[in-house]
Motif scaffolding. Sequence first.
Motif, PDB file in Angstrom:
ATOM      1  N   LEU A 475       9.811  -6.067  -9.543  1.00 28.95           N
ATOM      2  CA  LEU A 475       9.268  -6.210 -10.498  1.00 28.95           C
ATOM      3  C   LEU A 475       9.945  -7.835 -11.596  1.00 28.95           C
ATOM      4  O   LEU A 475      10.778  -7.761 -10.855  1.00 28.95           O
ATOM      5  CB  LEU A 475       8.416  -5.088 -11.900  1.00 28.95           C
ATOM      6  CG  LEU A 475       8.469  -5.527 -13.321  1.00 28.95           C
ATOM      7  CD1 LEU A 475       6.733  -5.763 -13.065  1.00 28.95           C
ATOM      8  CD2 LEU A 475       8.382  -4.830 -13.962  1.00 28.95           C
ATOM      9  N   GLY A 494       4.819  -2.221 -16.478  1.00 30.59           N
ATOM     10  CA  GLY A 494       5.741  -2.493 -15.370  1.00 30.59           C
ATOM     11  C   GLY A 494       6.546  -1.448 -15.034  1.00 30.59           C
ATOM     12  O   GLY A 494       6.341  -0.776 -13.987  1.00 30.59           O
ATOM     13  N   MET A 498       6.727   1.592 -11.133  1.00 32.46           N
ATOM     14  CA  MET A 498       7.950   1.016 -10.119  1.00 32.46           C
ATOM     15  C   MET A 498       7.901   2.596  -9.562  1.00 32.46           C
ATOM     16  O   MET A 498       8.165   3.564 -10.384  1.00 32.46           O
ATOM     17  CB  MET A 498       8.406   1.004 -10.655  1.00 32.46           C
ATOM     18  CG  MET A 498       8.324  -1.067 -11.505  1.00 32.46           C
ATOM     19  SD  MET A 498       9.522  -1.831 -11.269  1.00 32.46           S
ATOM     20  CE  MET A 498      10.167  -2.427  -9.731  1.00 32.46           C
ATOM     21  N   ALA A 504      14.077  -4.331 -11.379  1.00 32.29           N
ATOM     22  CA  ALA A 504      13.074  -4.928 -12.048  1.00 32.29           C
ATOM     23  C   ALA A 504      13.977  -6.140 -12.682  1.00 32.29           C
ATOM     24  O   ALA A 504      14.869  -5.757 -13.144  1.00 32.29           O
ATOM     25  CB  ALA A 504      11.962  -4.353 -13.293  1.00 32.29           C
TER      26      ALA A 504
END
Length: 677
Positions: A475, A494, A498, A504
């Motif tokens: 991400l 987000g 995941m 991320a």
Amino acid sequence: MSNNVKWKLEDHVNDYIKKELGSLGLVNQKDFNVESNMSDFMKEALKGSAKTKNKTTFGKPDFHIEKFHTPIIIENKLHTNKLIAQTKNGLKMDEKSIRHFAVNGAVHYAQNMIASDKYKEVIAIGIAGDSEEDVAISVYYVFGSSAEPKLLSGYTNLNFLENKKTFDSFYEDATLSEKEKHRILIDSQELLKKHATNLNVLMNNHNIPVDQRVVYVSGMLLSMQDVVNKNGEVKGRGLIPHDLNGDQYEDDRDGVLIVNQIKKYLTTKQIPVDKQILMLGSFREAISLDKDRDELIQLDKKVAKLIIDKASVTKQVFTYIYEHVYSAIDGTAGHLDIMGEMYSVFLKYALGDGKEIGIVLTPPYITKMMSQVLDVNMDSQVMDLATGSAGFLIASMETMIEDAERTHGKNTTKAKVKIKKIKEQQLLGVELNAKMFTLAATNMILRGDGSSNIQKGNSFDRPPELYQYFKANKLLLNPPFTFEENGMPFLEHGLKFMEKGGRAAIIIQDSAGSGKATKTNKRILKNNTMIASIKMPVDTFQPSAGVQTSIYIFEAGKPHNFEMDTVKFIDFRNDGYKRTLRGNYEIDHPTERYQDIVKIFRLGKTAKRNPDFHYELWNLDEVYVEDLITDSGTDWNFEVHQNNDTTPLEADFMKTIGDYLSFEVNQLLNGRGEYID
């Protein structure tokens, strides 16, 4: 023919080259070919429809070799003074030079092949001579359709073509170093900014509204593309300036022709209908709605040398883009966000520094670095929930493609299959702003239709199934910083979708890590582990915005253990650049620093043992520290954890004593000190 016989025809040069290739063991029609006797793939790449003004059938180099992993083009001319035409700024690529000089012709063919998107690199060889004893050979590595090719000055004969081993050794010398690649990326960015500034002036002179300008440009770029279906078959050519005649009949107006061409392109590409409707709506409003722009007028001085007679505003802008921007869309600087760079320049004129709407786009060398920090590879599933113009997805896609080609080999069937999957299934972007969505979709389409999963809408309102099916393991985010808590909810949302163990990274105003986003930060740490915090230069987003930012990096699905999980804090405020309104200036080895920062993230202080690490540029004790964080969500920035230890060391003590003794001796010598017994 003896060595002393002067050549009178170009055929004599041809005979010499055949003889030289034969002496290396290469067989005509097997290992090398003459003119049009080439594969259909190369023939397609050499079609005049690539990006040339005169769209003929296809180019016919004097010789070509397709037996190695990189194609080789040879052009030859009679007389050594016809080897090359150049100025102090590089090769001359006007039509006369291309026709009459060997190197220029070979590079022209090579650049067209790259512009066709069928090749990313080509070896171009120019040969010119007057006799066997008087022959000149120049070899170039061509890696973009507009960038200055790289001269291989150590190669003045054809011996490197003997076999795969000799060619591979040559190829190692030819290919670009990481430093050269970074330099190209920066140069391309600066050149694009220059053309965006000129375009902005041109459009301002003709009263094109600021909020329409970048959509205007992106639509014209799409209309220049050859119309290709899903199978890669060319169904029609793209528009060229000559196609825009200033006709006033409604269906033939220049603006209408451009929008109709875009529609044809999107339909043939089988872009989803809902996406077509959104994009075409934006393009019609910007390009074809105002009829006055299609009337013939005097030429603006920005295009006076590019067009012969009167032309519509539409054609004048189209021509400037065709000549100066269209050629930039190739493999030269794949990580470059073309539309993002345009947008940033136009935004500066429209909204000052862009703070009012909070949309500030990430520079390409930073999107590339962040994708490398997350270890994006050909199997990654990459997501961006605040897509903007798709800068992160472009950087990730290029990194993934490079990995696929490294793994499977360039232009191999396995590599092509994998790259197709990357573009169609492994990138997901969501963007709420309609214009930014159009730019993102256009940006990805221009790079080979990586637009399949660019969605228009609110990231927080998308069906959960969208994210669950995608299964992101990477991400990347630069959220609008006017959003609540500086945009941290984008990261939280987000991370929620995941895969466990995914990585991320978010670049954000670092006040988010020091008190502005405590509620979201606390929730994030309950389910995810903070891995690192990288403090960026305060001028990172200049001239768009002057804000202090940091990059925060997380592992998804693993709650943070505040007693055991140390976080890497890295001070990258000196990244080697000085940014001003005029552009970026290299003041302290930025190329090396951007290579090193990835190593520091991965290896910590042991990075200095890496043979490729530039240890002389860093004091790792000052810029790197590992420390625990609390559950407060307010201690995420480097300065909270930097080493401010004031305990005196033995060396400090000895220096102080030495300084004191020196002082006393100096006093005695000058008759002003006390007697020391």
